[in-house]
Design a protein around this motif. Structure first.
Motif, short mmCIF file in Angstrom:
data_model
loop_
_atom_site.label_atom_id
_atom_site.label_comp_id
_atom_site.label_asym_id
_atom_site.label_seq_id
_atom_site.Cartn_x
_atom_site.Cartn_y
_atom_site.Cartn_z
N ARG A 227 6.06 13.42 -0.22
CA ARG A 227 5.18 13.31 -1.38
C ARG A 227 3.78 12.93 -0.92
O ARG A 227 3.53 12.68 0.26
CB ARG A 227 5.70 12.26 -2.36
CG ARG A 227 5.85 10.87 -1.80
CD ARG A 227 6.40 9.92 -2.85
NE ARG A 227 6.64 8.59 -2.34
CZ ARG A 227 5.70 7.64 -2.20
NH1 ARG A 227 4.46 7.88 -2.58
NH2 ARG A 227 6.02 6.44 -1.73
N THR A 228 2.84 12.90 -1.85
CA THR A 228 1.46 12.56 -1.53
C THR A 228 1.23 11.06 -1.64
O THR A 228 1.94 10.36 -2.38
CB THR A 228 0.48 13.29 -2.47
OG1 THR A 228 0.79 12.94 -3.83
CG2 THR A 228 0.58 14.79 -2.30
N ARG A 229 0.23 10.59 -0.90
CA ARG A 229 -0.14 9.17 -0.92
C ARG A 229 -1.63 9.08 -1.26
O ARG A 229 -2.47 9.76 -0.64
CB ARG A 229 0.10 8.54 0.45
CG ARG A 229 -0.34 7.07 0.56
CD ARG A 229 0.23 6.45 1.84
NE ARG A 229 -0.21 7.14 3.03
CZ ARG A 229 -1.27 6.77 3.77
NH1 ARG A 229 -1.99 5.73 3.40
NH2 ARG A 229 -1.59 7.43 4.86
N GLU B 62 2.36 13.52 2.93
CA GLU B 62 3.10 12.95 4.05
C GLU B 62 4.50 13.55 4.05
O GLU B 62 5.29 13.33 3.13
CB GLU B 62 3.15 11.42 3.94
CG GLU B 62 1.78 10.78 4.09
CD GLU B 62 1.86 9.26 4.13
OE1 GLU B 62 2.89 8.71 3.71
OE2 GLU B 62 0.89 8.64 4.58
#
Length: 391
Positions: free
Chosen positions: A170-172, A165
């Protein structure tokens, strides 16, 4: 009175031509007579088969680009458009992700869509779902068949993803459930593709995909949307490299056709020479009857063109019949799981381009006619003394 003119009055050219092309002489005579034209038969059959194969594959690849990719038109951002003007208008968000199952990991291209409205009849026909049900499923996702195999995930299985995102940098993590498996028949295109419900995509590239009823007015619609302030592209520009490859393949085929048209002209000249050599005694008798070299050339022009026409017609029929077996042939090759096939469509319907085929065969026939017109008179003129001497 010219020598032999009295005999010539009783001569019927049409009867002679019919006899030489096998009329009332039996099937064995006809087969032996058409054998010199076998190469033209083979060339026409291969061209009809190739043209049907390439144009059908190219059309199927365009359908995949449109239905799985960007629609006919992609508009940057989410736009409210008059949906009555188009086949469908869909708001889509997309992002890249990493998937992890108990058996493997894989890179994903995730498209967030309204799972209830996005899969209209066109997309259902293109996607070839083995099954599809996202009711009462936790975070449903539709995977391509190649992704399903790579991850070792079947319908009903759960797996995790890390989706990037950009708004938070960062990633979710997400836990998804495979609600169905699809295949477009074009593994290179859909190998990393999956569809999730748009509610799961809180971030990502936003765009509006438009499917048209037909693409005849594609440029005009794009100009209209651009003039209203939209940033808009057609599927041809979104997938320019892929679309160029499709066009290049077709151009290569047309180039091969031009070369073979020239070869067909050479083949036709050889066919005429074979018939003249075969009928030396009959040609000598025609000369005795009083026929001129031009008359003999005209007769053998008709005879040779008759066999060229029959060879083209038989090649046309055999090419059409053989092209009908292309889907089953591609299905059998697909089961062998050759990696080289990933760059090609392996599942598509055959559409016979009769207009292009008839134009192609007409070109072959015309090139044969021109070649024969030039060469026959010369051939008979050079051989006339040998013909009479050897008869």
């Amino acid at each position: 009175m010219r020598s032999g003119e009295g005999c010539l009055k009783g001569f019927d050219m049409s009867i002679y031509v019919l006899r030489k092309i096998g009329f009332k002489n039996g099937i064995s005579f006809f087969i032996s007579a058409i054998l010199p034209a076998f190469l033209i038969l083979l060339v026409s059959m291969l061209l009809v088969f190739s043209l049907s194969f390439i144009t059908s594959m190219a059309s199927a690849m365009e359908d995949v680009m449109v239905n799985l990719g960007s629609g006919h038109i992609v508009v940057d951002g989410w736009k409210d458009l008059d949906e009555s003007l188009f086949y469908s208008v869909d708001k889509v968000s997309s992002s890249e992700a990493l998937a992890f199952s108990g058996k493997a990991s894989a890179a994903l291209y995730v498209k967030g869509v309204d799972l209830d409205s996005y899969f209209n009849q066109r997309r259902l026909d293109a996607l070839n779902f083995s099954s599809r049900s996202h009711e009462d499923v936790l975070n449903p996702v539709y995977l391509s068949s190649s992704l399903s195999k790579e991850l070792g995930v079947d319908e009903g299985d759960r797996f995790s993803v890390l989706i990037y995102e950009s708004s938070i940098g960062r990633t979710r993590p997400l836990l998804l459930t495979c609600a169905g498996v699809f295949s477009s028949g074009y593994n290179e295109f859909d190998s990393a593709l999956c569809y999730v419900d748009s509610s799961l995509m809180k971030d990502g590239e936003q765009k509006t995909e438009i499917l048209l009823y037909d693409d005849s007015a594609l440029d005009e619609i794009i100009d209209g949307l651009a003039s209203s302030g939209c940033t808009v592209r057609s599927y041809k520009s979104v997938y320019s490299a892929l679309y160029s490859n499709v066009e290049f393949s077709l151009n290569i085929l047309y180039g091969i056709f031009l070369i073979l048209a020239l070869l067909a002209a050479v083949f036709s000249s050889n066919i005429a020479f074979d018939y003249v050599s075969r009928d030396r005694k009959d040609i000598a008798n025609l000369m005795v009857l009083g026929l001129s070299k031009n008359d003999v050339a005209r007769i053998y022009l008709v005879i040779t063109l008759s066999f060229v026409f029959v060879a083209l017609f038989i090649g046309f029929i055999l090419g059409i019949v053989s092209s009908l077996f292309i889907p089953s042939m591609m299905e059998a090759l697909n089961r062998l799981d050759f990696a080289a096939l990933d760059a090609y469509m392996t599942s598509f319907d055959i559409s016979i381009p009769f207009g292009k085929i008839l134009l192609m065969l007409g070109g072959l026939f015309f090139s044969s006619f021109i070649s024969l017109l030039i060469s026959l008179r010369k051939t008979i003129s050079l051989d006339i003394h040998e013909i009479i001497a050897g008869a």
